[in-house]
Design a protein around this motif. Sequence first.
Motif, PDB file in Angstrom:
ATOM      1  N   VAL A  52      46.709   9.317  21.166  1.00 53.55           N
ATOM      2  CA  VAL A  52      48.278   8.468  21.299  1.00 53.55           C
ATOM      3  C   VAL A  52      48.569   9.696  19.510  1.00 53.55           C
ATOM      4  CG1 VAL A  52      48.820   6.601  20.148  1.00 53.55           C
ATOM      5  CG2 VAL A  52      47.611   6.286  22.698  1.00 53.55           C
ATOM      6  N   SER A  53      46.670   9.285  18.722  1.00 52.74           N
ATOM      7  CA  SER A  53      47.256   9.751  17.749  1.00 52.74           C
ATOM      8  C   SER A  53      48.115  11.180  17.450  1.00 52.74           C
ATOM      9  CB  SER A  53      46.316   9.742  16.753  1.00 52.74           C
ATOM     10  OG  SER A  53      45.402  10.635  17.036  1.00 52.74           O
ATOM     11  N   MET A  54      48.149  12.284  18.346  1.00 52.37           N
ATOM     12  CA  MET A  54      49.124  12.880  18.267  1.00 52.37           C
ATOM     13  C   MET A  54      49.918  12.953  18.529  1.00 52.37           C
ATOM     14  SD  MET A  54      45.491  15.817  19.548  1.00 52.37           S
ATOM     15  CE  MET A  54      45.114  15.365  21.443  1.00 52.37           C
ATOM     16  N   VAL A  55      50.546  11.263  18.650  1.00 48.17           N
ATOM     17  CA  VAL A  55      52.274  11.368  19.090  1.00 48.17           C
ATOM     18  C   VAL A  55      52.758  10.942  17.795  1.00 48.17           C
ATOM     19  CG1 VAL A  55      53.990  10.832  20.709  1.00 48.17           C
ATOM     20  CG2 VAL A  55      51.783  11.399  21.468  1.00 48.17           C
ATOM     21  N   ARG A  69      54.895   2.116  20.401  1.00 49.53           N
ATOM     22  CA  ARG A  69      55.083   1.578  20.367  1.00 49.53           C
ATOM     23  C   ARG A  69      53.758   1.163  19.280  1.00 49.53           C
ATOM     24  NH1 ARG A  69      60.248  -0.371  20.329  1.00 49.53           N
ATOM     25  NH2 ARG A  69      61.730  -0.039  22.574  1.00 49.53           N
ATOM     26  N   ASN A  70      54.090   0.476  18.168  1.00 53.71           N
ATOM     27  CA  ASN A  70      52.835   0.203  17.311  1.00 53.71           C
ATOM     28  C   ASN A  70      52.016  -1.106  17.565  1.00 53.71           C
ATOM     29  OD1 ASN A  70      53.879   1.561  14.885  1.00 53.71           O
ATOM     30  ND2 ASN A  70      54.571   0.389  14.285  1.00 53.71           N
ATOM     31  N   ILE A  71      52.480  -1.843  18.590  1.00 52.41           N
ATOM     32  CA  ILE A  71      51.485  -2.744  19.561  1.00 52.41           C
ATOM     33  C   ILE A  71      50.737  -1.502  20.244  1.00 52.41           C
ATOM     34  CG2 ILE A  71      53.202  -3.011  21.452  1.00 52.41           C
ATOM     35  CD1 ILE A  71      52.023  -5.852  21.547  1.00 52.41           C
ATOM     36  N   TYR A  72      51.357  -0.965  21.244  1.00 59.56           N
ATOM     37  CA  TYR A  72      49.912  -0.107  21.777  1.00 59.56           C
ATOM     38  C   TYR A  72      49.325   0.700  21.197  1.00 59.56           C
ATOM     39  CZ  TYR A  72      49.017   3.773  25.424  1.00 59.56           C
ATOM     40  OH  TYR A  72      48.310   4.746  26.266  1.00 59.56           O
ATOM     41  N   ARG A  73      49.634   1.422  20.222  1.00 62.97           N
ATOM     42  CA  ARG A  73      48.957   2.629  18.943  1.00 62.97           C
ATOM     43  C   ARG A  73      48.141   1.081  18.535  1.00 62.97           C
ATOM     44  NH1 ARG A  73      51.307   6.827  17.027  1.00 62.97           N
ATOM     45  NH2 ARG A  73      53.475   7.605  18.047  1.00 62.97           N
TER      46      ARG A  73
END
Length: 494
Positions: free
Chosen positions: A274-277, A284-288
Amino acid sequence: MMKRESVIVIGAGLGGLECGYILAKNGMKVTVLEHEAQVGGCLQTFRRGAALFDTGFHYVGALDEGESLHTLFSYFDLMGLPWKKLDEDCFDEVVIGEDTFAFANKHQRFYERMAARFPKERDGLKTYVEFLKEVGDRIFSAFSNDGSKQYTYSLLSRSAYEYLNETIKDPLLRKVLSGTSLKMELNAPTLPLYTFAQINDSFIRSAWRLRGGGSQIADKLVEGICAMGGEVRTRAAVTYIKEENGKAVGVSINEEDYLEADWIVSSVHPAHTVSMVKDSKILRNIYRHRIASLDNTFGMFTANIRLKPGLLPYVNRNIYVHRTDADLWNVQPVKTESVLVNYSVPEPYSSTAVNIDLLSPMSWAEVKKWVDFPVGRRGEDYVAFKQEKTEECIRLVEHRLPELRGAVERIFTSTPLSYQSYISSAEGSAFGIRKDYNQPMFTVLTPRTPIPNLLLTGQSLNLHGVLGVSMTSFLTCAEILGMDTIRKELKLEK
């Protein structure tokens, strides 16, 4: 001519290589990118003198013909490797203080041997063993298109600890049945029943080592991918996943190259994926935050011991040694309460061991203070810390193997820091993200991400271990190929 669909696989551990193999076999243009110089992840091996050590691969279960891992490994053409079956009468030996207990292969034999030691628990043992068998018999229901998947989910929502306490009344027997716990993290407040049952069942069916190390599995998968027109690139670190118009379109490699594909499959830790996207309208931030907040399981301290020639007999089983007062369901890694003794398979003509591994749980907190130091330059206090841990492991084990200390030629050690440095295991975690039966929908991840053509695979999703990762690889590829194709590939149709 129709353009072949293309896929980039990030990470050449077991899950990444298996996905690459499945997709290449189904006609896709596959490129596997590995940031390290050596493929394999936990399957990597390293040599110290005459001794060959495994990084994280030790033994597997359910490899007999007709069993689940045999089905999966036959697909990958891995059954021709030099597999060594462990002693069917005692593939795992559990030592608790002065007592020793043998784990036998096959459900009926396992029941009979345990019932002979615990005759008052015959009914509970019968219930326990029948339950394990049912779980293992239904493992491929994960690939079904009907409602049978609900059985698995129901067990992911139940407590392993509570089930064991309800089924087995004798506290010593509960400890014995938990005694091979270093194949998973026995966390009483979180461990799902499915994880506990599936892993224990697979080894009761059959247990195997691999002569010559786990890297042979990775090498064979790479060979297959390349033979089918795919490519595996090492020293190719993915630094960025590019999203465009709601889809993942390509990746940056080593910040100097760019590669596009129709699909991207990531076998690295979900949080790192996720951090690479970097820029996304879909993630969205909630998923991150959800992915970033997931806890990792503990890591392992390993003492790889090269032995003096001819002194320590090879033992065709694993030995789990526990202190009498060890609380296996509430592991405190700062205390050396449990050690797994694993022997590497010697050459066929030899009856003595060349090397063994001692493994004991270790938390990230124990080594975190050295995280910013380069490999090999973490200071004398880090060296002293590892020496002390090694001595604690040997002291616990030598009660069972008094000849061990005198047979030691040289010791090489690793901690969770080593696993993070060399195979990019987040916090040196041994089993990936911690699954929680209280929150299965939150902690048991699916291959899908909010970006429709960016998929996940690997041990952090469903089950860890060789069997779990292999199952997950097919589930990930089903998102691209369809579940009907996977069922046909594995010959699961009725």
